[in-house]
Structure formats: structure tokens, C-alpha cells
Scaffold this motif. Structure first.
Motif, PDB file in Angstrom:
ATOM      1  N   GLU A  39       0.832  -1.208   0.000  1.00 25.96           N
ATOM      2  CA  GLU A  39       0.000   0.000   0.000  1.00 25.96           C
ATOM      3  C   GLU A  39       0.865   1.256   0.000  1.00 25.96           C
ATOM      4  OE1 GLU A  39      -2.776  -0.239   3.240  1.00 25.96           O
ATOM      5  OE2 GLU A  39      -4.005  -1.736   2.209  1.00 25.96           O
ATOM      6  N   ILE A  43       0.904   4.092  -3.017  1.00 29.17           N
ATOM      7  CA  ILE A  43       0.758   5.535  -2.814  1.00 29.17           C
ATOM      8  C   ILE A  43       1.962   6.274  -3.392  1.00 29.17           C
ATOM      9  CG2 ILE A  43       0.683   7.338  -1.043  1.00 29.17           C
ATOM     10  CD1 ILE A  43      -1.024   5.316   0.639  1.00 29.17           C
ATOM     11  N   TYR A 145      -5.026   4.937 -11.238  1.00 29.97           N
ATOM     12  CA  TYR A 145      -5.515   4.202 -10.074  1.00 29.97           C
ATOM     13  C   TYR A 145      -5.227   2.728 -10.283  1.00 29.97           C
ATOM     14  CZ  TYR A 145      -9.564   3.292 -13.088  1.00 29.97           C
ATOM     15  OH  TYR A 145     -10.367   2.931 -14.133  1.00 29.97           O
ATOM     16  N   PHE A 156      -7.540   5.750   2.091  1.00 26.79           N
ATOM     17  CA  PHE A 156      -6.821   6.761   1.331  1.00 26.79           C
ATOM     18  C   PHE A 156      -7.875   7.698   0.768  1.00 26.79           C
ATOM     19  CE2 PHE A 156      -5.055   8.426  -2.634  1.00 26.79           C
ATOM     20  CZ  PHE A 156      -3.886   8.997  -2.154  1.00 26.79           C
ATOM     21  N   TYR A 162      -8.854  -0.419  -3.329  1.00 27.28           N
ATOM     22  CA  TYR A 162      -7.736   0.098  -4.130  1.00 27.28           C
ATOM     23  C   TYR A 162      -8.180   0.764  -5.427  1.00 27.28           C
ATOM     24  CZ  TYR A 162      -4.889  -2.724  -0.971  1.00 27.28           C
ATOM     25  OH  TYR A 162      -4.302  -3.267   0.131  1.00 27.28           O
ATOM     26  N   TRP A 165      -8.722   4.439  -5.158  1.00 26.66           N
ATOM     27  CA  TRP A 165      -7.608   5.312  -4.782  1.00 26.66           C
ATOM     28  C   TRP A 165      -7.113   6.004  -6.049  1.00 26.66           C
ATOM     29  CZ3 TRP A 165      -3.850   2.614  -0.833  1.00 26.66           C
ATOM     30  CH2 TRP A 165      -4.576   2.169   0.274  1.00 26.66           C
TER      31      TRP A 165
END
Length: 190
Positions: A39, A43, A145, A156, A162, A165
Motif C-alpha cells: 500500500e 501511494i 488508479y 486513502f 484500491y 484510490w
């Protein structure tokens, strides 16, 4: 002598059982730590793409049409084409500049809709050497993404899946500095 062999065998079985229990207790912790690392890397890489898009827009006056274009154009705005650490794939979902929505299949732009972005969007100009056939044109790209639909361990921007994000220039500008949770470690805050 036979008795001691029997005791040794029993002690060995007990020792192996205790080791198996300890390993079973530690594996979920190691798996969770590995997921947190992925993760963090997602990011980091997402923000690398967002920064590359921001730099490309400032330098060339338009958004990139492909992720590869940011790497191949000189001077570069992206130092490498990053893989998605969650899916371990070079494929990313692409956010359209025109609508702010994901690009269909990552292969063609969404047509401008009624809900287009309120900010003016520069018209993409073809870059020499980067003309792609219409069937593979993807841009203009505002962000990326992950394509993973798994639930993350953290939030997030208020999202825990996910695929939700999104890493865009706007996300980059809104991101506050991350402050570690908990008390400071040794040497910090002195």
C-alpha cells in the motif's frame, strides 16, 4: 537405551508442534506487514504518476495521452514506468481529463459528457513520434488508479478499496504531509 529414544522422539514431536504454532501465529502478521508495504508503494508510485502528469502539463501546456509518453518525451516528466504493486502489473486504470472518470478499458477516452470538468481543459496536441492509432489512443490522462478491487488495510482519501484510490494532480495538491501515529521514536522530537 530404548526408553531414551522414545523420550527423544516425544520431545522432538512436542518441539515441532510448538514451532508450528509459533509459525502459524507469526504468518498473519508478516502477511499484513507485506500488504502495508504494498500500500505504501502504491501511494508512492501513484504520486509519482500524478507529479509526472502535473509536470508534463506545465511543461507542454497539455495533458499526456499515454503514460508511456511521459517517459519517452524529452525532457522526461517520469523517470520510469511504474508497475502497480498491488496487482504486480504494468496496467493502471486511467482517469480522463475530460470527465474525471476512469477511461473505458484504459484504451480509449470517454467522450466529453454533460458533467465535464468545470476547469478549462487544454486540447491535446499531437506530440511528434507519439501518434497512436485511434483504437489505442488513451488520453488526455489526468491520473491513475490501481485495477485491484480488493479492500485495503487503510483508508486513502476516505476510500478503502484500491480501485477507488485515484492519484491525480488534485490529489497531489490536497495531500497533507503524513505524520507518524503514536509517540516519537528514539531521537525524534529531541
Amino acid at each position: 537405551m530404548r526408553r531414551s529414544r522414545g523420550y527423544t522422539f516425544v520431545a522432538l514431536v512436542i518441539g515441532m508442534t510448538i514451532m508450528a504454532i509459533l509459525i502459524a501465529a507469526v504468518l498473519p502478521l508478516a502477511s499484513t506487514e507485506a500488504q502495508r508495504d504494498k500500500e505504501d508503494e502504491l501511494i508512492f508510485r501513484g504520486f509519482q504518476y500524478a507529479e509526472g502528469i502535473r509536470t508534463f502539463r506545465r511543461r507542454y501546456g497539455r495533458y499526456p495521452n499515454t503514460l508511456k509518453e511521459m517517459f519517452e518525451v524529452r525532457p522526461r516528466t517520469l523517470r520510469k514506468l511504474w508497475k502497480d504493486p498491488i496487482t504486480n502489473s504494468a496496467n493502471w486504470g486511467l482517469v480522463s481529463v475530460l470527465t474525471g472518470a476512469p477511461l473505458a478499458g484504459g484504451t480509449s477516452p470517454n467522450p466529453p459528457g454533460r458533467g465535464a470538468s468545470p476547469t478549462p481543459v487544454p486540447t491535446p496536441a499531437p506530440t511528434p513520434g507519439f501518434g497512436a492509432p485511434p483504437s489505442t489512443t488513451t488520453g488526455p490522462i489526468a491520473g491513475v488508479y490501481s485495477l485491484s478491487k480488493k479492500k485495503g488495510l487503510r483508508l486513502f482519501n476516505g476510500r478503502d478499496v484500491y480501485v477507488e484510490w485515484k492519484f491525480t494532480e488534485q490529489t497531489l495538491m490536497n495531500q497533507a504531509p503524513q505524520v507518524p501515529a503514536g509517540p516519537p521514536g528514539p531521537g525524534i522530537g529531541r
